[in-house]
Design a protein around this motif. Structure first.
Motif, short mmCIF file in Angstrom:
data_model
loop_
_atom_site.label_atom_id
_atom_site.label_comp_id
_atom_site.label_asym_id
_atom_site.label_seq_id
_atom_site.Cartn_x
_atom_site.Cartn_y
_atom_site.Cartn_z
N ASP A 16 4.43 -3.01 -7.53
CA ASP A 16 3.66 -2.46 -8.65
C ASP A 16 2.39 -3.29 -8.83
OD1 ASP A 16 3.05 -0.87 -10.91
OD2 ASP A 16 3.89 -2.41 -12.23
N HIS A 17 1.24 -2.67 -8.51
CA HIS A 17 -0.04 -3.36 -8.56
C HIS A 17 -0.80 -2.95 -9.84
CE1 HIS A 17 -1.18 -5.97 -5.31
NE2 HIS A 17 -0.63 -5.16 -4.41
N THR A 18 -1.33 -3.92 -10.55
CA THR A 18 -2.19 -3.68 -11.71
C THR A 18 -3.61 -4.09 -11.37
OG1 THR A 18 -0.36 -4.10 -13.24
CG2 THR A 18 -2.59 -4.20 -14.15
N ASP A 19 -4.52 -3.11 -11.37
CA ASP A 19 -5.92 -3.36 -11.03
C ASP A 19 -6.07 -4.17 -9.74
OD1 ASP A 19 -6.94 -1.99 -13.24
OD2 ASP A 19 -6.77 -3.75 -14.53
N PRO A 20 -5.57 -3.65 -8.63
CA PRO A 20 -5.65 -4.41 -7.37
C PRO A 20 -7.08 -4.49 -6.84
CG PRO A 20 -4.85 -2.20 -6.94
CD PRO A 20 -4.94 -2.33 -8.44
N ARG A 21 -7.35 -5.53 -6.13
CA ARG A 21 -8.63 -5.68 -5.46
C ARG A 21 -8.55 -5.02 -4.08
NH1 ARG A 21 -8.55 -12.03 -5.47
NH2 ARG A 21 -6.48 -11.40 -4.74
N PRO A 22 -9.69 -4.72 -3.48
CA PRO A 22 -9.66 -4.09 -2.14
C PRO A 22 -8.88 -4.90 -1.13
CG PRO A 22 -11.85 -3.94 -3.10
CD PRO A 22 -11.06 -4.81 -4.03
N GLU A 23 -8.98 -6.23 -1.20
CA GLU A 23 -8.25 -7.04 -0.23
C GLU A 23 -6.74 -6.98 -0.45
OE1 GLU A 23 -10.39 -9.86 -3.19
OE2 GLU A 23 -10.78 -8.00 -2.06
N ASP A 24 -6.31 -6.74 -1.73
CA ASP A 24 -4.87 -6.59 -1.98
C ASP A 24 -4.33 -5.36 -1.28
OD1 ASP A 24 -4.88 -8.84 -3.62
OD2 ASP A 24 -5.40 -7.67 -5.41
N LEU A 25 -5.06 -4.26 -1.37
CA LEU A 25 -4.62 -3.03 -0.71
C LEU A 25 -4.76 -3.14 0.80
CD1 LEU A 25 -5.93 -0.22 -3.08
CD2 LEU A 25 -3.74 -1.44 -3.08
N ALA A 26 -5.72 -3.93 1.25
CA ALA A 26 -5.86 -4.13 2.70
C ALA A 26 -4.63 -4.84 3.25
CB ALA A 26 -7.12 -4.94 2.98
N ASP A 27 -4.10 -5.78 2.45
CA ASP A 27 -2.87 -6.46 2.88
C ASP A 27 -1.71 -5.48 2.98
OD1 ASP A 27 -4.26 -8.82 2.95
OD2 ASP A 27 -3.64 -9.46 0.94
N LEU A 28 -1.60 -4.57 1.99
CA LEU A 28 -0.54 -3.57 2.03
C LEU A 28 -0.73 -2.60 3.19
CD1 LEU A 28 -0.02 -2.72 -1.76
CD2 LEU A 28 1.59 -3.85 -0.21
N GLU A 29 -1.98 -2.30 3.47
CA GLU A 29 -2.27 -1.41 4.60
C GLU A 29 -1.76 -2.02 5.89
OE1 GLU A 29 -6.16 0.70 6.72
OE2 GLU A 29 -6.39 -0.51 4.88
N ASP A 30 -1.94 -3.31 6.02
CA ASP A 30 -1.46 -4.00 7.22
C ASP A 30 0.06 -4.13 7.20
OD1 ASP A 30 -4.06 -4.26 8.05
OD2 ASP A 30 -4.31 -6.26 7.16
N GLU A 31 0.63 -4.39 6.01
CA GLU A 31 2.07 -4.61 5.91
C GLU A 31 2.87 -3.34 6.17
OE1 GLU A 31 4.08 -7.40 4.90
OE2 GLU A 31 2.33 -8.60 5.39
N LEU A 32 2.39 -2.20 5.63
CA LEU A 32 3.17 -0.97 5.66
C LEU A 32 2.55 0.14 6.48
CD1 LEU A 32 4.17 -0.91 1.88
CD2 LEU A 32 5.57 -1.67 3.80
N GLY A 33 1.38 -0.08 7.04
CA GLY A 33 0.74 0.94 7.86
C GLY A 33 0.25 2.13 7.06
N ILE A 34 -0.24 1.89 5.85
CA ILE A 34 -0.75 2.97 5.00
C ILE A 34 -2.10 3.43 5.56
CG2 ILE A 34 -1.54 3.54 2.68
CD1 ILE A 34 0.46 1.47 1.65
N HIS A 35 -2.34 4.73 5.48
CA HIS A 35 -3.56 5.30 6.05
C HIS A 35 -4.80 4.80 5.28
CE1 HIS A 35 -6.39 8.22 7.69
NE2 HIS A 35 -5.47 8.51 8.61
N ALA A 36 -5.87 4.56 6.02
CA ALA A 36 -7.10 4.02 5.42
C ALA A 36 -7.70 4.98 4.39
CB ALA A 36 -8.12 3.71 6.51
N LEU A 37 -7.61 6.29 4.62
CA LEU A 37 -8.14 7.26 3.66
C LEU A 37 -7.39 7.21 2.34
CD1 LEU A 37 -8.82 10.36 5.94
CD2 LEU A 37 -10.49 8.74 5.00
N ALA A 38 -6.08 7.00 2.41
CA ALA A 38 -5.29 6.88 1.19
C ALA A 38 -5.68 5.63 0.42
CB ALA A 38 -3.80 6.85 1.52
#
Length: 323
Positions: A36-58
């Protein structure tokens, strides 16, 4: 700010662990996590993108505020946008909060602002821990069910407001019509906002039920169907309330028109009564001799004619309810 929870074999296992451990936990059998993220920064979501393979457009959509309610499907994940409607302020505006979520086979990542409180979601999870073995769909259901319950509470509040508006419709007062119009337009605006948020969410849940998301297995499907039923009820209630507010506006205009007709009848009646003295005094004011000219008898005759005819007209108009 970020909060994390993990379940293993349908039982709560860990919480408040570092985000870096998410990929390790989801790799374990029968384990799923909620981040559960509250006001995440772009780098926070970038970490999740790498961790879980979330699509860049999402991820790009998650960083942009004001997304419409929707459910986007990617190869390895879903991207969900819903709005939590928690009530109305003193100004009559709806309080809406945008909540976004990434849904994967082993993880749910929610993203929202600091004003959003997801404790109701946690309470719903704790109260329904017996179905935790359904994994991420269980988390997704708890989020959707909480949003729908809040929307239902708002609809009940709006229903009470519309009922109060209908009760005030026939109250007397010089400012009544303007107040009813103002309140009616405020309610219609709120109902339009609620409709714009609820209907797409209903479509998203319908998409899940119709197999757009393979995550939803048969065991959890009835819970999603219950959410869909509530969303259909909310959407129908919103439409009914919009019709009710429209009827109030039409009735208010009809009452105003009837009141104007009554006023016009009274004005016309009094104008007819006043026309009698004007006609009589005009006739007796001629500069030619007539019976009673220049005598008290003529004065008394004119006064008596004025009073008599005016009284007769007054009684006639009063009997016809014109005055």
């Amino acid at each position: 700010m970020v909060r994390t929870r993990a379940w293993r074999n349908g039982t709560a296992a860990e919480r408040d662990f570092p985000v870096e451990r998410v990929s390790d936990l989801v790799a374990e059998p029968d384990t799923f996590v909620w981040v559960d993220h509250t006001d995440p920064r772009p780098e926070d979501l970038a970490d999740l993108e790498d961790e879980l393979g979330i699509h860049a457009l999402a991820v790009e959509d998650a960083l942009e505020a004001g997304q419409r309610p929707k459910l986007d499907r990617y190869r390895e994940s879903l991207f969900l946008v819903v709005y939590d409607v928690t009530g109305r302020t003193d100004t009559g505006e709806l309080v809406t909060h945008e909540v976004k979520a990434f849904v994967t086979k082993r993880a749910l990542i929610t993203i929202h602002g600091a004003e959003v409180d997801l404790r109701d979601v946690e309470h719903r999870l704790d109260a329904n821990a017996d179905i935790a073995d359904h994994g991420v769909p269980w988390l997704m259901w708890a989020l959707l069910d909480t949003v729908v319950d809040h929307a239902s509470d708002v609809v009940e509040d709006l229903d009470d407001a519309v009922s109060a508006l209908e009760d005030d419709l026939f109250e007397h007062g010089s400012s009544r019509e303007r107040q009813i119009q103002r309140r009616s337009f405020e309610l219609r605006k709120q109902l339009a906002v609620l409709r714009r948020l609820v209907v797409p969410t209903r479509d998203s849940v319908t998409s899940v039920l119709h197999g757009d998301a393979e995550l939803v297995v048969d065991g959890i499907r009835p819970y999603f169907r219950d959410v869909q039923d509530h969303l259909v009820t909310v959407a129908d209630s919103v439409e009914q309330l919009r019709d009710a507010v429209g009827s109030v506006l039409e009735t208010n205009l009809g009452i105003a028109s009837n009141h104007q007709n009554v006023v016009m009848k009274k004005v016309t009646g009094w104008a007819a009564i006043i026309a009698i003295p004007t006609a009589v005094t005009g006739f007796f004011g001629q500069n030619v001799p007539f019976p009673g000219y220049g005598t008290w008898g003529g004065v008394l005759a004119s006064v008596g004619l004025i009073l008599g005819t005016s009284l007769v007209l007054y009684r006639v108009f009063k009997h016809k309810d014109w005055l």
